[in-house]
Design a protein around this motif. Sequence first.
Motif, mmCIF file in Angstrom:
data_model
loop_
_atom_site.group_PDB
_atom_site.id
_atom_site.type_symbol
_atom_site.label_atom_id
_atom_site.label_comp_id
_atom_site.label_asym_id
_atom_site.label_seq_id
_atom_site.Cartn_x
_atom_site.Cartn_y
_atom_site.Cartn_z
ATOM 1 N N LYS A 1 0.843 -1.205 0.000
ATOM 2 C CA LYS A 1 0.000 0.000 0.000
ATOM 3 C C LYS A 1 0.876 1.252 0.000
ATOM 4 O O LYS A 1 0.623 2.206 -0.737
ATOM 5 C CB LYS A 1 -0.912 -0.020 1.233
ATOM 6 C CG LYS A 1 -1.936 1.072 1.259
ATOM 7 C CD LYS A 1 -3.025 0.763 0.279
ATOM 8 C CE LYS A 1 -4.166 1.732 0.395
ATOM 9 N NZ LYS A 1 -5.074 1.618 -0.738
ATOM 10 N N ASP B 1 0.393 3.180 -3.407
ATOM 11 C CA ASP B 1 -0.622 4.219 -3.282
ATOM 12 C C ASP B 1 -0.141 5.502 -2.617
ATOM 13 O O ASP B 1 -0.677 6.567 -2.876
ATOM 14 C CB ASP B 1 -1.822 3.697 -2.487
ATOM 15 C CG ASP B 1 -2.537 2.570 -3.213
ATOM 16 O OD1 ASP B 1 -2.273 2.362 -4.404
ATOM 17 O OD2 ASP B 1 -3.357 1.895 -2.570
ATOM 18 N N LEU B 2 0.848 5.409 -1.730
ATOM 19 C CA LEU B 2 1.258 6.591 -0.978
ATOM 20 C C LEU B 2 2.532 7.244 -1.491
ATOM 21 O O LEU B 2 2.735 8.429 -1.298
ATOM 22 C CB LEU B 2 1.447 6.245 0.499
ATOM 23 C CG LEU B 2 0.200 5.839 1.244
ATOM 24 C CD1 LEU B 2 0.513 5.568 2.703
ATOM 25 C CD2 LEU B 2 -0.870 6.900 1.133
ATOM 26 N N THR C 1 8.975 4.857 1.390
ATOM 27 C CA THR C 1 7.989 5.131 2.418
ATOM 28 C C THR C 1 8.075 4.028 3.466
ATOM 29 O O THR C 1 7.942 2.850 3.145
ATOM 30 C CB THR C 1 6.580 5.220 1.812
ATOM 31 O OG1 THR C 1 6.608 6.147 0.725
ATOM 32 C CG2 THR C 1 5.575 5.699 2.831
ATOM 33 N N PHE D 1 4.488 11.232 7.689
ATOM 34 C CA PHE D 1 3.217 11.199 6.980
ATOM 35 C C PHE D 1 2.197 10.453 7.824
ATOM 36 O O PHE D 1 2.538 9.660 8.692
ATOM 37 C CB PHE D 1 3.356 10.531 5.606
ATOM 38 C CG PHE D 1 3.485 9.032 5.685
ATOM 39 C CD1 PHE D 1 2.360 8.220 5.685
ATOM 40 C CD2 PHE D 1 4.731 8.434 5.777
ATOM 41 C CE1 PHE D 1 2.475 6.844 5.768
ATOM 42 C CE2 PHE D 1 4.858 7.057 5.863
ATOM 43 C CZ PHE D 1 3.733 6.265 5.854
ATOM 44 N N SER D 2 0.941 10.715 7.569
ATOM 45 C CA SER D 2 -0.171 9.974 8.151
ATOM 46 C C SER D 2 -1.247 9.915 7.074
ATOM 47 O O SER D 2 -1.575 10.930 6.464
ATOM 48 C CB SER D 2 -0.692 10.673 9.405
ATOM 49 O OG SER D 2 -1.715 9.897 9.987
ATOM 50 N N TYR D 3 -1.779 8.729 6.835
ATOM 51 C CA TYR D 3 -2.744 8.523 5.770
ATOM 52 C C TYR D 3 -3.846 7.610 6.285
ATOM 53 O O TYR D 3 -3.579 6.551 6.846
ATOM 54 C CB TYR D 3 -2.038 7.891 4.565
ATOM 55 C CG TYR D 3 -2.937 7.529 3.424
ATOM 56 C CD1 TYR D 3 -3.502 8.516 2.620
ATOM 57 C CD2 TYR D 3 -3.227 6.209 3.126
ATOM 58 C CE1 TYR D 3 -4.327 8.189 1.565
ATOM 59 C CE2 TYR D 3 -4.047 5.874 2.068
ATOM 60 C CZ TYR D 3 -4.591 6.869 1.294
ATOM 61 O OH TYR D 3 -5.411 6.543 0.244
ATOM 62 N N GLU D 4 -5.089 8.029 6.107
ATOM 63 C CA GLU D 4 -6.219 7.223 6.530
ATOM 64 C C GLU D 4 -7.019 6.776 5.319
ATOM 65 O O GLU D 4 -7.304 7.571 4.415
ATOM 66 C CB GLU D 4 -7.132 8.006 7.476
ATOM 67 C CG GLU D 4 -8.234 7.140 8.043
ATOM 68 C CD GLU D 4 -9.087 7.851 9.075
ATOM 69 O OE1 GLU D 4 -10.251 7.447 9.216
ATOM 70 O OE2 GLU D 4 -8.588 8.785 9.712
ATOM 71 N N PHE D 5 -7.366 5.500 5.300
ATOM 72 C CA PHE D 5 -8.226 4.955 4.259
ATOM 73 C C PHE D 5 -8.992 3.783 4.846
ATOM 74 O O PHE D 5 -8.467 3.041 5.668
ATOM 75 C CB PHE D 5 -7.413 4.506 3.033
ATOM 76 C CG PHE D 5 -6.525 3.326 3.303
ATOM 77 C CD1 PHE D 5 -6.925 2.052 2.954
ATOM 78 C CD2 PHE D 5 -5.305 3.486 3.937
ATOM 79 C CE1 PHE D 5 -6.121 0.962 3.224
ATOM 80 C CE2 PHE D 5 -4.491 2.404 4.211
ATOM 81 C CZ PHE D 5 -4.907 1.139 3.853
ATOM 82 N N THR E 1 -5.381 3.786 9.665
ATOM 83 C CA THR E 1 -4.411 4.866 9.550
ATOM 84 C C THR E 1 -3.010 4.279 9.434
ATOM 85 O O THR E 1 -2.613 3.432 10.233
ATOM 86 C CB THR E 1 -4.462 5.801 10.776
ATOM 87 O OG1 THR E 1 -5.772 6.354 10.863
ATOM 88 C CG2 THR E 1 -3.444 6.922 10.656
ATOM 89 N N ASP F 1 0.996 5.479 9.241
ATOM 90 C CA ASP F 1 1.878 6.623 9.427
ATOM 91 C C ASP F 1 3.315 6.142 9.467
ATOM 92 O O ASP F 1 3.588 4.957 9.617
ATOM 93 C CB ASP F 1 1.522 7.437 10.677
ATOM 94 C CG ASP F 1 1.514 6.607 11.948
ATOM 95 O OD1 ASP F 1 1.935 5.442 11.925
ATOM 96 O OD2 ASP F 1 1.102 7.143 12.980
ATOM 97 N N LYS G 1 8.587 9.301 5.125
ATOM 98 C CA LYS G 1 8.747 9.285 3.673
ATOM 99 C C LYS G 1 10.090 9.935 3.351
ATOM 100 O O LYS G 1 10.389 11.018 3.836
ATOM 101 C CB LYS G 1 7.630 10.128 3.058
ATOM 102 C CG LYS G 1 7.095 9.617 1.753
ATOM 103 C CD LYS G 1 6.039 10.563 1.240
ATOM 104 C CE LYS G 1 4.702 9.854 1.230
ATOM 105 N NZ LYS G 1 3.739 10.514 0.367
#
Length: 133
Positions: A87, A91-92, A99, A116-120, A124, A126, A129
């Motif tokens: 992922k 995706d990030l 990453t 970084f922090s990414y929620e989907f 989450t 994090d 990067k």
Amino acid sequence: EWIMVNALLKKVMQNFMVQEIKSNGDLGIFVCTKASEAVDFAMDAAKALAAQDFPYSIGIAKGEVLLFNLQGGQREIAGTPVNVASKLAEDLSEEGTITIDSSVHYQDIHHRGEKFSYEFSGITLDGIKMKLT
């Protein structure tokens, strides 16, 4: 092109305690037992790929995985770290980025990267990067 990428990665692997699970030029899955080894391998691989103008996006995560030996010498891997790293890479990351999930505890990376922090889907992710170029 993918044959050249695989050969390049195999050459970089010689300097590290890394196992190749699969590599087909577009996708490479490698495992290490130490976080420092994984990050150092990723950084050297990124530098080698960039030097040859090959695009890359690398994701790293830590945790338990299951390794399967298949017929014909093929290997397969499964587990949360594989899904997280995938992922992160697909995706990030932007092209030319490593990453690293927060599951990877390696003190030398925290001063080199951007958090970084990414929620989907209610999850989450994090971590850090890094862009080498």
